[in-house]
Structures are given as structure tokens and as C-alpha cells.
Design a protein around this motif. Structure first.
Motif, PDB file in Angstrom:
ATOM      1  N   ASP A 155     -18.150 -30.756  -4.279  1.00  0.00           N
ATOM      2  CA  ASP A 155     -18.131 -30.108  -2.969  1.00  0.00           C
ATOM      3  C   ASP A 155     -18.566 -28.647  -3.031  1.00  0.00           C
ATOM      4  N   SER A 156     -19.287 -28.270  -4.084  1.00  0.00           N
ATOM      5  CA  SER A 156     -19.790 -26.912  -4.211  1.00  0.00           C
ATOM      6  C   SER A 156     -20.894 -26.891  -5.256  1.00  0.00           C
ATOM      7  N   PHE A 157     -21.630 -25.783  -5.334  1.00  0.00           N
ATOM      8  CA  PHE A 157     -22.727 -25.710  -6.310  1.00  0.00           C
ATOM      9  C   PHE A 157     -23.112 -24.260  -6.554  1.00  0.00           C
ATOM     10  N   ASP A 158     -23.778 -24.041  -7.683  1.00  0.00           N
ATOM     11  CA  ASP A 158     -24.294 -22.721  -8.061  1.00  0.00           C
ATOM     12  C   ASP A 158     -25.606 -22.958  -8.803  1.00  0.00           C
ATOM     13  N   ILE A 159     -26.723 -22.485  -8.210  1.00  0.00           N
ATOM     14  CA  ILE A 159     -28.049 -22.671  -8.802  1.00  0.00           C
ATOM     15  C   ILE A 159     -28.703 -21.297  -8.914  1.00  0.00           C
ATOM     16  N   GLN A 160     -29.257 -20.995 -10.082  1.00  0.00           N
ATOM     17  CA  GLN A 160     -29.980 -19.747 -10.281  1.00  0.00           C
ATOM     18  C   GLN A 160     -31.289 -20.047 -11.006  1.00  0.00           C
ATOM     19  N   PHE A 161     -32.349 -19.413 -10.544  1.00  0.00           N
ATOM     20  CA  PHE A 161     -33.673 -19.702 -11.117  1.00  0.00           C
ATOM     21  C   PHE A 161     -34.580 -18.482 -10.958  1.00  0.00           C
ATOM     22  N   VAL A 162     -35.709 -18.528 -11.654  1.00  0.00           N
ATOM     23  CA  VAL A 162     -36.743 -17.500 -11.532  1.00  0.00           C
ATOM     24  C   VAL A 162     -38.008 -18.162 -11.015  1.00  0.00           C
ATOM     25  N   SER A 163     -38.642 -17.528 -10.035  1.00  0.00           N
ATOM     26  CA  SER A 163     -39.874 -18.043  -9.444  1.00  0.00           C
ATOM     27  C   SER A 163     -40.981 -17.018  -9.665  1.00  0.00           C
ATOM     28  N   GLU A 164     -42.038 -17.436 -10.366  1.00  0.00           N
ATOM     29  CA  GLU A 164     -43.149 -16.525 -10.692  1.00  0.00           C
ATOM     30  C   GLU A 164     -44.405 -16.979  -9.954  1.00  0.00           C
ATOM     31  N   HIS A 165     -45.041 -16.045  -9.244  1.00  0.00           N
ATOM     32  CA  HIS A 165     -46.236 -16.320  -8.446  1.00  0.00           C
ATOM     33  C   HIS A 165     -47.384 -15.481  -9.008  1.00  0.00           C
ATOM     34  N   HIS A 166     -48.373 -16.148  -9.590  1.00  0.00           N
ATOM     35  CA  HIS A 166     -49.457 -15.432 -10.270  1.00  0.00           C
ATOM     36  C   HIS A 166     -50.771 -16.114  -9.932  1.00  0.00           C
ATOM     37  N   GLN A 167     -51.597 -15.422  -9.161  1.00  0.00           N
ATOM     38  CA  GLN A 167     -52.911 -15.955  -8.786  1.00  0.00           C
ATOM     39  C   GLN A 167     -53.811 -14.795  -8.405  1.00  0.00           C
ATOM     40  N   ASP A 168     -55.008 -14.744  -8.999  1.00  0.00           N
ATOM     41  CA  ASP A 168     -55.949 -13.643  -8.768  1.00  0.00           C
ATOM     42  C   ASP A 168     -55.230 -12.316  -9.047  1.00  0.00           C
ATOM     43  N   ASP A 169     -55.209 -11.390  -8.080  1.00  0.00           N
ATOM     44  CA  ASP A 169     -54.572 -10.093  -8.347  1.00  0.00           C
ATOM     45  C   ASP A 169     -53.086 -10.092  -8.009  1.00  0.00           C
ATOM     46  N   VAL A 170     -52.560 -11.233  -7.533  1.00  0.00           N
ATOM     47  CA  VAL A 170     -51.149 -11.317  -7.156  1.00  0.00           C
ATOM     48  C   VAL A 170     -50.307 -11.702  -8.367  1.00  0.00           C
ATOM     49  N   HIS A 171     -49.274 -10.915  -8.646  1.00  0.00           N
ATOM     50  CA  HIS A 171     -48.292 -11.275  -9.668  1.00  0.00           C
ATOM     51  C   HIS A 171     -46.943 -10.757  -9.177  1.00  0.00           C
ATOM     52  N   PHE A 172     -46.137 -11.695  -8.702  1.00  0.00           N
ATOM     53  CA  PHE A 172     -44.846 -11.360  -8.113  1.00  0.00           C
ATOM     54  C   PHE A 172     -43.794 -12.302  -8.678  1.00  0.00           C
ATOM     55  N   VAL A 173     -42.630 -11.758  -9.033  1.00  0.00           N
ATOM     56  CA  VAL A 173     -41.554 -12.552  -9.633  1.00  0.00           C
ATOM     57  C   VAL A 173     -40.269 -12.277  -8.855  1.00  0.00           C
ATOM     58  N   TRP A 174     -39.532 -13.350  -8.554  1.00  0.00           N
ATOM     59  CA  TRP A 174     -38.236 -13.145  -7.906  1.00  0.00           C
ATOM     60  C   TRP A 174     -37.186 -14.066  -8.505  1.00  0.00           C
ATOM     61  N   GLU A 175     -35.968 -13.560  -8.479  1.00  0.00           N
ATOM     62  CA  GLU A 175     -34.822 -14.347  -8.918  1.00  0.00           C
ATOM     63  C   GLU A 175     -34.130 -14.932  -7.701  1.00  0.00           C
ATOM     64  N   GLY A 176     -33.875 -16.237  -7.749  1.00  0.00           N
ATOM     65  CA  GLY A 176     -33.195 -16.911  -6.658  1.00  0.00           C
ATOM     66  C   GLY A 176     -31.806 -17.351  -7.072  1.00  0.00           C
ATOM     67  N   ALA A 177     -30.851 -17.193  -6.183  1.00  0.00           N
ATOM     68  CA  ALA A 177     -29.484 -17.652  -6.434  1.00  0.00           C
ATOM     69  C   ALA A 177     -29.006 -18.372  -5.177  1.00  0.00           C
ATOM     70  N   ILE A 178     -28.615 -19.642  -5.321  1.00  0.00           N
ATOM     71  CA  ILE A 178     -28.131 -20.434  -4.194  1.00  0.00           C
ATOM     72  C   ILE A 178     -26.722 -20.918  -4.519  1.00  0.00           C
ATOM     73  N   THR A 179     -25.787 -20.601  -3.652  1.00  0.00           N
ATOM     74  CA  THR A 179     -24.412 -21.035  -3.866  1.00  0.00           C
ATOM     75  C   THR A 179     -23.902 -21.775  -2.628  1.00  0.00           C
ATOM     76  N   GLY A 180     -23.025 -22.729  -2.868  1.00  0.00           N
ATOM     77  CA  GLY A 180     -22.373 -23.455  -1.789  1.00  0.00           C
ATOM     78  C   GLY A 180     -20.896 -23.585  -2.087  1.00  0.00           C
ATOM     79  N   GLY A 181     -20.062 -23.189  -1.128  1.00  0.00           N
ATOM     80  CA  GLY A 181     -18.623 -23.202  -1.356  1.00  0.00           C
ATOM     81  C   GLY A 181     -17.920 -24.366  -0.698  1.00  0.00           C
ATOM     82  N   GLU A 182     -16.675 -24.569  -1.076  1.00  0.00           N
ATOM     83  CA  GLU A 182     -15.884 -25.666  -0.528  1.00  0.00           C
ATOM     84  C   GLU A 182     -15.660 -25.524   0.977  1.00  0.00           C
TER      85      GLU A 182
END
Length: 636
Positions: free
Chosen positions: A73-100
Motif C-alpha cells: 500500500d505504498s512505494f518509493d522509487i528513485q531514478f536518474v533520467s539523462e537526455h542527450h541529443q545534439d547540443d542538448v544534455h540535461f540530467v534530472w533525478e526523479g523521486a516518486i513516493t506513495g503513502g498509505e
């Protein structure tokens, strides 16, 4: 690897993980939350974050999950998302939580590793279109509240601006709040592009774009979803998949056509014979009036005469519109080209201007051929720049399911909204007839593009080409679209021959590894058009799927003939039950077991008698293999 015939890729779809946060359920897929529900009530269609470049292109991501803690009945997910194409290079950390208690929070912490121009970076929240006409409360950035309503008709412009939070009612005494931090948000009606949602996104469109993002710049955002009130006990029962048919409710089957091939100037006899089987009402020709117009129109005239259909002539007029349209009219008259309608478009305009339609009315007055106006782009264009309905016989717009999302499930989600675009167009067009033309899997022309498309390498598919065109999924999607657009008066799909068409050329695919078709064969969608073409000038009867995101059916009637066409939109097998008809049926399937013969030898496949089954107490069970199509013909 999956069979390539499934969706042209041979790849497994993205992994889906079921999540629960108290009474809420959701799906985690590709770094996003999808289908957030409270029992059978869909709360949100999704929450995701995107990196959009200076041309509104979505920069692809590589994701690495480093925390995956999923409880009952709950969850905790953490990940890194990297976007790299042509001159674009952007990285973000995602955290998704769900409580009872049902609260879910999605956090975005990003950093630019290069300097580049962006149009948007950050969260999008999708409210489902089932909220059309429902009331909600907005909290604006300055903290004040406002009572609003999700638009019933498709809103041409942003219905909600300057947003911090949106709250709407789920059940009496129970509401849900979606709060967005880190930027100013606003909402657009994504039904304009056939997305099945109202999208609330960061960075208002009123701000200048594109914007230069410096290397080292950081972006921090969050979205929090929480219940206001106490949810009842939620119980979700396993329900059998059913298609309920109702022969008492019928509407005419629209005129169905295809586009002229852009790779084949002329069709060979075998291609002509195969196209005759489809009983097409028309072919569409896009013409820019120039020195080649006479020969182009002559070939088109010969083709439609060979197919015993008419020509939908889309004339793209430039700066010398009067001379160009006069020239087109004189060629048509000299050739005796059988036209179903003139489709008048203006180069450089999102939608046909009134003065262009006035000119067309004057120059074509004696032709007695209906005049259509509208756009070569999305429904959005005619919703924002309404055609002069008092001067036209038809209103026209194009349709593609891939504007904001590109996975199979998102393409299937567009069906409900395809219907809504026709209903909205008819509502503001004084009841004029509606032509959806053309329908393509990928966008042909993007009115929102801010730069010219650069040439692509020769070893990747052109931007307009989708390998799903030759697949079982492509055929299933086509069937779903035909059902959705049955409310229109005319629909033009795809092309005749080539990788934008319904059959492959004799030369075969230019890139067989990426588009693995059979030279001289047909695509599975050809058999959909053939099965529907048998009922040209017939009727579409009412049928209701218990889960239209998994499967659906199209019920056709012509005189005493009745046919049911079923499509499985997923790679899972499904057992479904047809209800409402006490009949014996001849049943034929198109699936992974016989797709090759159906593509290589369509005549032999169509001649197969199938097997005979009989409904018991107006009920019949049918098994659908992955992405399968099933044809049931009622026997006398």
C-alpha cells in the motif's frame, strides 16, 4: 525479441509496474505514472516530465533506477533520467513516493550539462477526458481560488492559466487535489491533437520561447496528489471482457478513401486489382499548381477511373491564387477528372482564410463540385481559426495520433478523442459535412515547428514513416480509428503504395531492417480496409467494449449482411465475450500464425472460409491472440 509483425519493432514494450498508495492504484512506466485510479474511477491519466528542445522535439531519455521499493500500500522509487541529443544534455533525478494515506509525490531535480535552447523542461499532469463538463477549483500562483469547469467542447485555447493546484470531485464527499510547485503552470485541451487528456504543463506559452539554458542551470519541481476526504472501501472485481452489440442503433458508414502514393507515379496492374477490392470512395491528391500539374492530374485521373472512384483534390494555393486555381480548374475540365470535392488550402496559413474561399467560390461556381476548406494540419488549426462555414460545403482537417506521445498505448488512447474532434467540428461549422483527411500514423506537417526540418541520415526512417504501418498493431489501430471516425462523413487514410500506404511496392522497403515488409505484399491493415470496403455504403451499428484500451470491435451491416471485426490492441491474449446477437458466424483470424501468408498472398487469405461457430443465448466467446484481428460474418 518479439515477432516483428506485432508492431514492426520486434522489441518488448516498456516494463509496467503496478503501484498502490492507500486506496490509489497506478502504473509506473518509463519514468512516469500512468492511469492513477481510485477503484474504477480514473483520477489522472498520467504524470511525467519532459525535455523539449527549441523545435518542440521530445529529447529521448536513458533512465537508471537506483531505488525500487514497492509495498502492498505504498512505494518509493528513485531514478536518474539523462537526455542527450545534439547540443542538448540535461540530467534530472526523479523521486516518486506513495503513502498509505493515498498521498503521492513526484519530485524533479534537474541540471543542464550543456548550454542549449529549450521550449519547455519539467512536469506535465494529465487529467482524463472523462472530466469533460465537470467542475473543479483552481488555486492560482498568488493563492486565490477560482471555480472552473473542464471544457465540454474542445477548447481552442488554454482554459486554465496561472495554476498552482487543481481540485476536482471523485465521489460525493471525496475530492482530489493536484498541487504543482517550481514553476507557473497552465492547462491546454489536448483533445485538439486527439490526446485523451487535459494537459497541465509548466512554463506558460505566453512566455518567450525558445529560451537559452546555460550550462549548470538547475530546475526543481514537484507534483503532489492527495485525497481530501475519506475514501470508501474500494473493491475492484475481475470482470470478463465483453463486446455488447446493439443492432438497433445505426449510422451510415462514411466514405473511405486513401491518399495517392508519394513514391509511385503509376500503379501496376496487380496493385490496381488489389485496390479494387477495397471499394474505395476516393483517392486524395495534394497538388501545388506548377508545370507538372497537367501530367500529375492525368495520372491521378487514370488511376481513379481504373478504381471506379473519385478524386479528392487538395489544391495548395500560393501568392498567385487566382491564376493557380484557374489553371487547376481548366486541367480538371479538360481531363474530365471525376472529383468528389475541391479541397482548398492556402500555403503559409494554418487554416484556409475567408478571402481564399471567396475566390474559390467565384472561380469554381460553375463546376458544381463541393468545396471544402480547413487545414492540412491538426484539428487545433480549425478550432482556433474557424473556416467560413457559410461559404463551404465541407470542413476538413488532418489527424495523427502522435503529437505528444508515441507508444502503442498512447496511440490507442486517441480513439475516444478522434470522435470528439468530429463532433466539435460539426458543432461550430453550422452542420457542414466533415472530412477527416488525411489520417496518418505520424505527423505529415507540424504547424508548431519553429525551424525547417534538417535532412536525416540515410540509415534511419524518414520522419513521416512508422514501422507500425506494416504491422498487426497498425491494422488494429486502423480498425479502432475507423470505428472512432464513423461519425464523420468522409475519411481519407494513409496512401495506396509504399511505406506510408496499405501495401508494399514491388521494389520493397528501402530500409528492410527498419521497415521489414515483403516486396509486392500487402500490409495487415489492407485486410481491414478490404473487410470494411465490402460494406461500402452500408451502416455502422452500435457496439460497446468493456475495456476499449485493450480491445474493441466494429459492427457493420449492409442489407442482410452483418460483419463484426475485432481488434486486440495489446501483446497479451484476451478472451472476450460477444453479447447481443443470436447467430451462426463464419470466423477468420489475422494474427501471428498466418500474417505472412495474408501479406504475401492476400487473395488466398481472403478466400479462406474460416470456421463456423454459433452463439448460445446471444453470447459467443472469442480468443484474441496478441494484436490479432478477427472477422465474424453472420450466416443466414
Amino acid at each position: 525479441m518479439l515477432p516483428t509483425i506485432y508492431d514492426g519493432s520486434g522489441q518488448q514494450p516498456a516494463e509496467r509496474m503496478a503501484l498502490h498508495a492507500g486506496a490509489f492504484s497506478a502504473i509506473f512506466e518509463n519514468g512516469a505514472l500512468r492511469y492513477i485510479r481510485l477503484g474504477d474511477h480514473e483520477i489522472l491519466r498520467g504524470i511525467y516530465a519532459a525535455v523539449r528542445d527549441h523545435n518542440w522535439g521530445t529529447v529521448p531519455a536513458t533512465r537508471h533506477i537506483h531505488t525500487l521499493d514497492i509495498r502492498a500500500d505504498s512505494f518509493d522509487i528513485q531514478f536518474v533520467s539523462e537526455h542527450h541529443q545534439d547540443d542538448v544534455h540535461f540530467v534530472w533525478e526523479g523521486a516518486i513516493t506513495g503513502g498509505e494515506d493515498g498521498t503521492m509525490r513526484f519530485r524533479f531535480d534537474g541540471k543542464s550539462l550543456t548550454s542549449f535552447k529549450r521550449n519547455r523542461i519539467g512536469f506535465c499532469v494529465l487529467h482524463p477526458v472523462t472530466l469533460a463538463g465537470a467542475s473543479c477549483t483552481l488555486v492560482h500562483v498568488d493563492g486565490h481560488s477560482e471555480a472552473c469547469v473542464f471544457p465540454a467542447q474542445i477548447a481552442p485555447f488554454q482554459p486554465f492559466l496561472d495554476i498552482r493546484a487543481i481540485t476536482h470531485t471523485i465521489l460525493p464527499g471525496l475530492r482530489v487535489e493536484v498541487r504543482m510547485e517550481g514553476d507557473t503552470f497552465e492547462t491546454e485541451d489536448q483533445r485538439n491533437w486527439t490526446d485523451a487528456s487535459y494537459k497541465t504543463y509548466c512554463t506558460p506559452l505566453g512566455d518567450p520561447f525558445p529560451v537559452q539554458l546555460a550550462a549548470g542551470a538547475e530546475i526543481h519541481q514537484s507534483v503532489t496528489v492527495r485525497l481530501l476526504g475519506h475514501p470508501p472501501e474500494i473493491r475492484v472485481d475481475e470482470r470478463r471482457l465483453t463486446l455488447r452489440v446493439d443492432p438497433q442503433v445505426a449510422r451510415p458508414l462514411p466514405a473511405i478513401g486513401l491518399g495517392m502514393s508519394t513514391i509511385a507515379e503509376t500503379l501496376i496492374p496487380r496493385e490496381i486489382e488489389r485496390l479494387k477490392v477495397l471499394h474505395l470512395a476516393h483517392l486524395r491528391l495534394d497538388m501545388h499548381v506548377d508545370v507538372n500539374s497537367e501530367s500529375t492530374l492525368q495520372r491521378a485521373t487514370e488511376t481513379v477511373r481504373a478504381l471506379s472512384c473519385k478524386l479528392e483534390l487538395a489544391v495548395h494555393l500560393g501568392d498567385n491564387s487566382a491564376a493557380e486555381l484557374g489553371r487547376a480548374r481548366s486541367i480538371v475540365d479538360a481531363l474530365g477528372t471525376p472529383l468528389t470535392r475541391w479541397l482548398i488550402l492556402r500555403e503559409g496559413a494554418n487554416a484556409t482564410p475567408r478571402e481564399t474561399v471567396v475566390l474559390a467560390r467565384h472561380l469554381l461556381a460553375a463546376s458544381e463540385i463541393p468545396i471544402a476548406a480547413g487545414t492540412n494540419g491538426f484539428f487545433t488549426q480549425i478550432n482556433r481559426e474557424r473556416p467560413p462555414s457559410d461559404l463551404v460545403d465541407w470542413v476538413v482537417y488532418a489527424l495523427s495520433p502522435q503529437v505528444h506521445a508515441f507508444d502503442n498505448a498512447s496511440l490507442v488512447e486517441t480513439f475516444l478523442t478522434q470522435t470528439t474532434t468530429v463532433e466539435s467540428a460539426r458543432a461550430f461549422s453550422l452542420g457542414r459535412q466533415i472530412a477527416v483527411s488525411p489520417v496518418t500514423l505520424k505527423v505529415r506537417w507540424n504547424p508548431a515547428s519553429t525551424v525547417d526540418d534538417a535532412p536525416l541520415p540515410l540509415d534511419i526512417l524518414p520522419r513521416q514513416v512508422d514501422a507500425r504501418q506494416m504491422s498487426l498493431f497498425g491494422a488494429a489501430w486502423t480498425l479502432g480509428s475507423l470505428k472512432a471516425l464513423a461519425v464523420a462523413d468522409s475519411v481519407t487514410y494513409f496512401e495506396t503504395v509504399g511505406w506510408l500506404g496499405v501495401m508494399e511496392s514491388e521494389m520493397g522497403s528501402p530500409l528492410p531492417v527498419l521497415f521489414p515488409s515483403f516486396p509486392g505484399g500487402v500490409f495487415p491493415m489492407y485486410h481491414v480496409f478490404a473487410a470494411v470496403g465490402d460494406f461500402a455504403e452500408g451502416e455502422v451499428l452500435r457496439s460497446v467494449s468493456s475495456d476499449p484500451l485493450l480491445f474493441d470491435g466494429l459492427l457493420l451491416r449492409h442489407g442482410e449482411k452483418i460483419r463484426i471485426l475485432l481488434a486486440n490492441y495489446t501483446q497479451e491474449r484476451h478472451s472476450i465475450t460477444l453479447t447481443g446477437l443470436n447467430r451462426r458466424f463464419a470466423v477468420r483470424s489475422l494474427d501471428e500464425t498466418n500474417a505472412e501468408i495474408a501479406m504475401r498472398e492476400p487473395e488466398s487469405f481472403r478466400a479462406s472460409p474460416g470456421i463456423t461457430v454459433e452463439a448460445v443465448n446471444a453470447s459467443l466467446d472469442i480468443e484474441l491472440l496478441p494484436y490479432a484481428l478477427v472477422c465474424l460474418d453472420a450466416l443466414v
